[in-house]
Design a protein around this motif. Structure first.
Motif, PDB file in Angstrom:
ATOM      1  N   UNK A 153       0.978  -1.158  -0.002  1.00  0.00           N
ATOM      2  CA  UNK A 153      -0.032   0.011   0.123  1.00  0.00           C
ATOM      3  C   UNK A 153       0.836   1.205  -0.032  1.00  0.00           C
ATOM      4  N   UNK A 154       1.464   1.420  -1.289  1.00  0.00           N
ATOM      5  CA  UNK A 154       2.645   2.564  -1.233  1.00  0.00           C
ATOM      6  C   UNK A 154       1.792   3.972  -1.225  1.00  0.00           C
ATOM      7  N   UNK A 155       2.396   5.113  -0.807  1.00  0.00           N
ATOM      8  CA  UNK A 155       1.885   6.280  -0.735  1.00  0.00           C
ATOM      9  C   UNK A 155       1.952   7.095  -2.148  1.00  0.00           C
ATOM     10  N   UNK A 156       2.820   6.558  -2.930  1.00  0.00           N
ATOM     11  CA  UNK A 156       2.940   7.049  -4.492  1.00  0.00           C
ATOM     12  C   UNK A 156       2.963   5.663  -5.485  1.00  0.00           C
ATOM     13  N   UNK A 157       1.989   6.148  -6.419  1.00  0.00           N
ATOM     14  CA  UNK A 157       2.353   4.868  -7.445  1.00  0.00           C
ATOM     15  C   UNK A 157       2.796   5.577  -8.609  1.00  0.00           C
ATOM     16  N   UNK A 158       3.901   5.169  -9.412  1.00  0.00           N
ATOM     17  CA  UNK A 158       4.310   5.484 -10.480  1.00  0.00           C
ATOM     18  C   UNK A 158       4.507   4.617 -11.551  1.00  0.00           C
ATOM     19  N   UNK A 159       3.605   4.982 -12.520  1.00  0.00           N
ATOM     20  CA  UNK A 159       3.376   3.997 -13.544  1.00  0.00           C
ATOM     21  C   UNK A 159       3.765   4.380 -15.157  1.00  0.00           C
ATOM     22  N   UNK A 176     -10.517   2.571 -13.503  1.00  0.00           N
ATOM     23  CA  UNK A 176     -11.429   2.378 -12.333  1.00  0.00           C
ATOM     24  C   UNK A 176     -10.436   2.241 -11.121  1.00  0.00           C
ATOM     25  N   UNK A 177      -9.609   1.128 -11.006  1.00  0.00           N
ATOM     26  CA  UNK A 177      -8.798   0.740  -9.996  1.00  0.00           C
ATOM     27  C   UNK A 177      -8.136   2.197  -9.510  1.00  0.00           C
ATOM     28  N   UNK A 178      -7.011   2.672 -10.548  1.00  0.00           N
ATOM     29  CA  UNK A 178      -6.600   3.937 -10.253  1.00  0.00           C
ATOM     30  C   UNK A 178      -7.428   5.024  -9.674  1.00  0.00           C
ATOM     31  N   UNK A 179      -8.567   5.208 -10.050  1.00  0.00           N
ATOM     32  CA  UNK A 179      -9.364   6.390  -9.591  1.00  0.00           C
ATOM     33  C   UNK A 179      -9.702   6.027  -8.159  1.00  0.00           C
ATOM     34  N   UNK A 180     -10.158   4.813  -8.011  1.00  0.00           N
ATOM     35  CA  UNK A 180     -10.510   4.349  -6.510  1.00  0.00           C
ATOM     36  C   UNK A 180      -9.322   4.455  -5.507  1.00  0.00           C
ATOM     37  N   UNK A 181      -8.136   4.135  -6.018  1.00  0.00           N
ATOM     38  CA  UNK A 181      -6.906   4.262  -5.201  1.00  0.00           C
ATOM     39  C   UNK A 181      -6.555   5.611  -4.756  1.00  0.00           C
ATOM     40  N   UNK A 182      -6.857   6.439  -5.817  1.00  0.00           N
ATOM     41  CA  UNK A 182      -6.367   7.958  -5.651  1.00  0.00           C
ATOM     42  C   UNK A 182      -7.835   8.564  -4.745  1.00  0.00           C
ATOM     43  N   UNK A 183      -9.019   8.263  -5.200  1.00  0.00           N
ATOM     44  CA  UNK A 183     -10.231   8.961  -4.408  1.00  0.00           C
ATOM     45  C   UNK A 183     -10.364   8.471  -2.856  1.00  0.00           C
ATOM     46  N   UNK A 184     -10.252   6.999  -2.994  1.00  0.00           N
ATOM     47  CA  UNK A 184     -10.786   6.381  -1.605  1.00  0.00           C
ATOM     48  C   UNK A 184      -9.459   6.197  -0.740  1.00  0.00           C
ATOM     49  N   UNK A 189      -0.992   9.178  -7.602  1.00  0.00           N
ATOM     50  CA  UNK A 189      -0.595   8.550  -8.664  1.00  0.00           C
ATOM     51  C   UNK A 189      -0.049   8.998  -9.697  1.00  0.00           C
ATOM     52  N   UNK A 190       1.168   8.901 -10.208  1.00  0.00           N
ATOM     53  CA  UNK A 190       1.893   9.576 -11.323  1.00  0.00           C
ATOM     54  C   UNK A 190       1.900   8.434 -12.487  1.00  0.00           C
ATOM     55  N   UNK A 191       1.207   9.050 -13.411  1.00  0.00           N
ATOM     56  CA  UNK A 191       1.055   8.222 -14.693  1.00  0.00           C
ATOM     57  C   UNK A 191       1.560   8.686 -16.024  1.00  0.00           C
ATOM     58  N   UNK A 192       2.110   7.989 -16.699  1.00  0.00           N
ATOM     59  CA  UNK A 192       2.821   8.644 -17.824  1.00  0.00           C
ATOM     60  C   UNK A 192       2.118   8.073 -18.973  1.00  0.00           C
ATOM     61  N   UNK A 193       1.827   8.860 -20.166  1.00  0.00           N
ATOM     62  CA  UNK A 193       1.065   8.182 -21.079  1.00  0.00           C
ATOM     63  C   UNK A 193       1.474   9.051 -22.472  1.00  0.00           C
TER      64      UNK A 193
END
Ligand SMILES: Nc1ncnc2c1ncn2[C@@H]1O[C@H](COP(=O)(O)OP(=O)(O)O)[C@@H](O)[C@H]1O
Ligand SMILES: [Mg+2]
Lengths: 315, 328
Positions: A153-159, A176-184, A189-193
């Protein structure tokens, strides 16, 4: 956790490899509970930046702070707070999914098998625990990579481009998973694209990187505020001149079609009325989805003005 | 935390390489025992045959009739005379030397002739480790976990040495078993005379240094283990330096083999401080009835040189990997 204190911060991050400066003077802050999109075309320097954030490579200049810990000074202490995927989630093909998770779980001090099994369920890989990863599709490996990143359960996700290889349903699941991790769970979440519409659907803020520099940072909606209209007529040059003179809009001709940027409350209907009043035949007219490239070209053109508009740490 | 790293690294190398290594040495041992047994038909030489042949060879040196193709440092006629006495003593008292039974097979064939194969196998798997994780990209996830890099390097090295230990022990056991089935197991406590003292034309056992065969075998195995620790470290170093396992394996095996070939032709003493001289250190144990005997290097020297080089290699690989940009 105070949501106004950045949990991940880059200060003047630069990397030179050989004689080539790949990333220069990057600054950004990511806050708890926020999804930060790191958007840029291929070769912009996204992965290089993520390698610096995760201490795979060492910055030529600048610093990374994770949970206020300086990465350079306390590498292991800082890394305890992150979970990540860098480029493709390359896992051990000759080990099973569960054996792979356990490899990382041991190093993160979290080896409860039920906990790991629940992670597999969470990312949509139930019943694969005993399957060798060598048999997984890229999409399944992305999911397993995410499960690996979530251990402890890290404080920051880097994807790094985590949607690569996923089908539309897979993308939605991960989103959905990422949004729930951030909001709940208040995870950052740091996500590149390199896909704008993907960031549109998920990110609270985006930083746009091009040629190793952040050229804009804002809410996605703010970056997309301009709308583009595509128009096909017999004499595009003359018609464009007419529209530009009548409405004070910017436009170009691409492949024989007029591309108009709509602004100042002017809508498609106004254009149609104008052309009808001059008896100009409209062969085709439609709103176009803006491509990342379009925004880039505009941003690169107006780079300085955008940077002026940017306010540090706007939430 | 280090135990977790060790657990991980041993799991990876065992799953990936242990079975194939055991299979490889099994094939070689079976070839050298059963294969040789059936190929040589009924003409199995006893140790007495071998010793009698050697006595005849030494006799030619005493008579000044040594063939010119016996290059290198031949024993003097006086030394040859003494060797004949030693060998005769073995015959008279029925103390086998390089016998056919299982203990001698392990002491001689496994520890001395198979040692180079072990060196190459361990150099190979050591060169793979880090470079393979770079090549396959798994290093990226591994090195973003909150563990220090030098510990991962050390964990990998220990994993390799555990593997080496298992393969070494397995080879000894298998060789002992296979040879024993064919030629008998003999006694592991029969004496091995290391440096015979001749008094009044016969060997004085109380003054001669000797040890039971099992101890002789273990000394050879331990020495060989040290040379594996050394080439394992060399492989790790190339593995840390290069991002491609093929390149790392090539560089390591090239260094091991090239160095040994290159140094073989140098007559100076400085190569005695390099690890190549001791890649198959059990061969440096005394009791070598081969002619010419060549310069014997002391066992203590082999131990010191191998340990020093192993330490140099492993600390440099930790240092190199600690500072490296992981761009895999
Ligand atoms: N090992 C390397 N040596 C030199 N240049 C590199 C290396 N790796 C990447 N680059 C260059 O750095 C730039 C950024 O690459 P990268 O960070 O992977 O971009 P992105 O992830 O945004 O697609 C590219 O132009 C790439 O060619
Ligand atoms: Mg990339």
């Amino acid at each position: 956790m105070n949501n106004n204190i950045p949990i991940l911060e880059a200060r003047n991050l630069s990397k030179t490899l050989g004689s080539k400066t790949i990333v220069s003077n990057l600054c950004f802050k990511v806050y708890p509970g926020e999804i930060y999109g790191f958007l840029g075309p291929n070769g912009a320097g996204k992965t290089t930046t993520i390698r610096m954030l995760t201490s795979l490579i060492f910055p030529t200049m600048g610093d990374v702070y994770i949970n206020a810990i300086k990465l350079k000074e306390n590498r292991e202490g800082a890394l305890k707070n992150i979970g990540c995927i860098v480029e493709n989630p390359e896992l051990y093909k000759y080990l099973t999914a569960m054996e792979n998770l356990k490899q990382f779980a041991r190093l993160k001090g979290q080896t409860n098998e039920d906990y790991l099994y629940n992670l597999l369920v969470k990312v949509g890989l139930p019943n694969t625990a005993d399957q060798k990863v060598g048999t997984f599709s890229l999409g399944m490996r992305q999911r397993l990579g995410l499960a690996q990143a979530l251990i402890g359960n890290p404080k920051v996700l880097i994807l790094d481009e985590p949607m690569n290889g996923l089908d539309p349903q897979g993308m939605k699941d991960i989103r959905d998973i990422l949004i729930s991790l951030a909001k709940e769970d208040n995870m950052a979440v740091f996500i590149s694209s390199h896909l704008l519409h993907e960031m549109q659907m998920i990110a609270d803020r985006v930083g746009i990187i091009n040629n190793g520099k952040i050229i804009a940072e804002d809410q996605v909606s703010a970056l997309l505020s301009d709308k583009t209209l595509s128009l096909k007529v017999d004499e595009p040059e003359r018609t464009l001149a007419l529209i530009v003179n009548s409405f004070n809009l910017n436009g170009t001709i691409k492949n024989g079609e007029i591309q108009l940027e709509l602004r100042n409350g002017i809508e498609m209907a106004d254009i149609i009325r104008l052309l009808a009043s001059r008896n100009i035949d409209i062969q085709d007219i439609r709103m176009v989805d803006q491509e990342l490239e379009d925004i880039f070209f505009r941003l690169v053109d107006n780079e300085t003005s955008y940077l002026d508009k940017r306010v540090e740490g706007v939430r | 935390m280090f135990t977790s790293i060790l657990h991980n690294e041993t799991q990876k190398i065992f799953k990936r390489r242990l079975a194939i290594l055991l299979l490889a040495v099994t094939a070689v041992v079976i070839m050298m025992t059963f294969g040789e047994f059936y190929l040589s038909g009924s003409a199995h030489k006893t140790w007495q045959d071998n010793v009698n042949n050697k006595i005849a060879d030494y006799q030619r040196i005493v008579n000044g009739q040594a063939p010119s193709e016996w290059e290198g440092k031949l024993p003097t006629p006086d030394e040859a005379k003494m060797q004949i006495q030693v060998l005769q003593y073995h015959l008279d008292n029925n103390i086998p030397i390089n016998g056919n039974d299982a203990g001698w097979f392990v002491a001689d064939t496994i520890n001395k002739e198979m040692a180079l194969l072990m060196v190459l196998l361990i150099a190979y798997i050591a060169a793979e480790t880090l470079a393979q994780e770079s090549g396959e990209g798994t290093i990226k996830l591994l090195m973003t976990t909150p563990v220090s890099r030098w510990q991962v390097t050390l964990g990998k090295y220990i994993g390799i040495m555990l593997t080496a230990t298992i393969v070494l022990a397995y080879t000894l056991f298998l060789g002992y078993l296979a040879d024993g089935i064919l030629y008998g197991f003999g006694s592991l406590s029969q004496p091995v005379i290391l440096s015979p003292k001749i008094i009044n034309g016969s060997i004085d056992m109380t003054a001669s240094s000797h040890m039971p065969l099992w101890q002789y075998i273990l000394s050879g195995t331990l020495l060989n283990w040290l040379s594996l620790a050394c080439v394992g470290g060399l492989g790790m170093l190339f593995s840390a330096l290069l991002n491609n396992s093929g390149a790392a394996i090539g560089a390591t095996l090239g260094t091991v083999i090239g160095g040994q070939v290159g140094l073989g032709v140098i007559k100076a003493t400085w190569p005695n401080y390099l690890f190549w001289k001791y890649l198959t250190p059990a061969s440096n144990l005394p009791i070598d009835i081969n002619i010419p005997s060549g310069t014997q290097v002391s066992v203590a020297m082999a131990v010191v040189v191998l340990i020093v080089w192993a330490l140099i290699f492993i600390t440099s690989s930790m240092f190199v990997f600690e500072k490296k940009d992981i761009l895999a």
